[in-house]
Design an enzyme around this catalytic site. Structure first.
Site, PDB file in Angstrom:
ATOM      1  N   ARG A  39       0.833  -1.213   0.000  1.00  0.00           N
ATOM      2  CA  ARG A  39       0.000   0.000   0.000  1.00  0.00           C
ATOM      3  C   ARG A  39       0.861   1.255   0.000  1.00  0.00           C
ATOM      4  NH1 ARG A  39      -5.369  -0.990   0.805  1.00  0.00           N
ATOM      5  NH2 ARG A  39      -5.985  -2.953   1.795  1.00  0.00           N
ATOM      6  N   LYS A  99      -4.454 -18.377   2.968  1.00  0.00           N
ATOM      7  CA  LYS A  99      -5.623 -18.790   3.713  1.00  0.00           C
ATOM      8  C   LYS A  99      -5.722 -17.940   4.986  1.00  0.00           C
ATOM      9  CE  LYS A  99      -2.086 -21.393   5.261  1.00  0.00           C
ATOM     10  NZ  LYS A  99      -1.277 -20.274   5.230  1.00  0.00           N
ATOM     11  N   ASP A 180      -7.669 -17.563  11.171  1.00  0.00           N
ATOM     12  CA  ASP A 180      -6.213 -17.539  11.113  1.00  0.00           C
ATOM     13  C   ASP A 180      -5.597 -18.893  11.446  1.00  0.00           C
ATOM     14  OD1 ASP A 180      -3.310 -16.288  11.957  1.00  0.00           O
ATOM     15  OD2 ASP A 180      -4.478 -14.932  10.711  1.00  0.00           O
TER      16      ASP A 180
END
Length: 337
Positions: A39, A99, A180
């Site tokens: 970013r 994931k 997580d």
């Protein structure tokens, strides 16, 4: 791909998992990391200098539009997976996405739809499914070495404590133990048994509304059961066990990247099955990268080791667990599981 068959990678995000994956990727002779995006230009440039990557972008779109990138590894927090992976697929890039694949099944279905519509390769970065020793375990079970699977047990917990500002406590980033950490025990159970027919779950929630620890009982019409647990309030053994009608397989700490497992068969001495040292360190992420590159060279749109239908099935189970424990993320709209 380059004329000599090397696959050109782009890295989207610059956090810890991106660094670990890139470190393994640069050691593969048929892989070339050509670009990184973050970013901010500062973060991208620092990451590029660290790994000798020629191009650094301070925005995701520039990486997605880079025609010299064959496949993008998406390593953002999972709340951003839909946006990041979707942007890359629409721009014509192949994608390996970390994931949990997305926040929920609806987002996952959108990514799968984009990949199929644009005829791009897409795979969840479930490195456990590409681990050679896990694949050997799966083959042994499929061959009936321990008989019919009756129960699966698996856990993954971190000691913490994690402050409220940490991403694991932040609902806006899809925080909590389940997405997580719990994705590993759930994925392990479904690797062996497929999608469960019923899901029960309980959890302890934080003041922010994410799960601090969750336990789930998954059941199948065959009569098989799986007990899975995840936590960000206590370091668990991260072990797993598969019990069948004729034996048992125990996997010690770090079940999703084991260096050995123990095979117990009725009437026989226990057998310790070791990982092949030639496959590298147990923490290596290279196996998923190797599978992506193999599939791209073969012209495959998805991996048989990590099929998209399997990823969607895991997302449906995670949705079902969240429905049972009452976890919702900001702005999330989805159908009940």
């Amino acid at each position: 791909m380059t004329g000599d068959g090397r696959v050109r990678w782009g890295i989207l995000a610059t956090g810890g998992i991106a660094a670990a994956f890139t470190a393994d990727l640069v050691d593969l002779p048929d892989a070339e990391v050509v670009a990184v995006a973050s970013r901010t230009q500062t973060s991208a440039k620092a990451f590029a200098e660290r790994f000798g990557i020629p191009r650094a972008y301070g925005d995701w779109a520039s990486l997605a539009e880079d025609a010299e990138v064959d496949v993008v590894y998406v390593a953002t927090p999972h709340a951003a997976h839909r946006a990041a992976a979707g942007m890359c697929l629409e721009a014509g890039r192949h994608v390996l996405c970390e994931k949990a694949f997305t926040l929920n099944t609806g987002e996952a279905e959108e990514l799968v739809g984009l990949a199929r519509r644009h005829e791009r390769f897409l795979m969840e970065a479930m490195w456990m499914y590409c681990n050679p020793l896990i694949l050997r375990l799966k083959t042994l079970i499929e061959d009936g070495v321990i008989g019919e699977v009756r129960t699966v047990q698996a856990d993954f917990g971190l000691a913490g404590p994690f402050p409220p500002a940490h991403r694991l406590r932040d609902p806006a980033q899809g925080g909590g133990a389940l997405l997580d950490l719990g994705v590993y025990p759930v994925s392990f159970a479904q690797l062996l048994l497929g999608e469960p027919s019923d899901v029960a779950a309980k959890a302890v929630l934080s003041d922010e509304g994410v799960d601090l620890q969750t336990g789930a009982l998954l059941s199948w019409e065959s009569g098989a059961l799986a007990s899975v647990h995840c936590s960000i309030t206590g370091g668990t053994a991260t072990s797993a066990s598969v019990t069948g009608s004729a034996g048992r397989i125990d996997i010690p700490s770090g079940f999703f990247h084991p260096d050995h497992f123990v095979l117990h068969r009725d009437g026989r001495e226990p057998e310790k099955v070791m990982a092949d040292p030639a496959h590298g360190p147990r923490t290596s992420l290279k196996h998923e990268a190797v599978e992506v590159m193999r599939a791209l060279r073969a012209g495959e749109s998805e991996s048989p080791l990590v099929p998209l239908d399997g990823t969607l099935a895991v997302m449906r189970t995670l949705d079902a667990i969240r429905d049972r424990i009452g976890v919702r993320y900001p702005g999330e709209v989805r159908r009940p599981a």
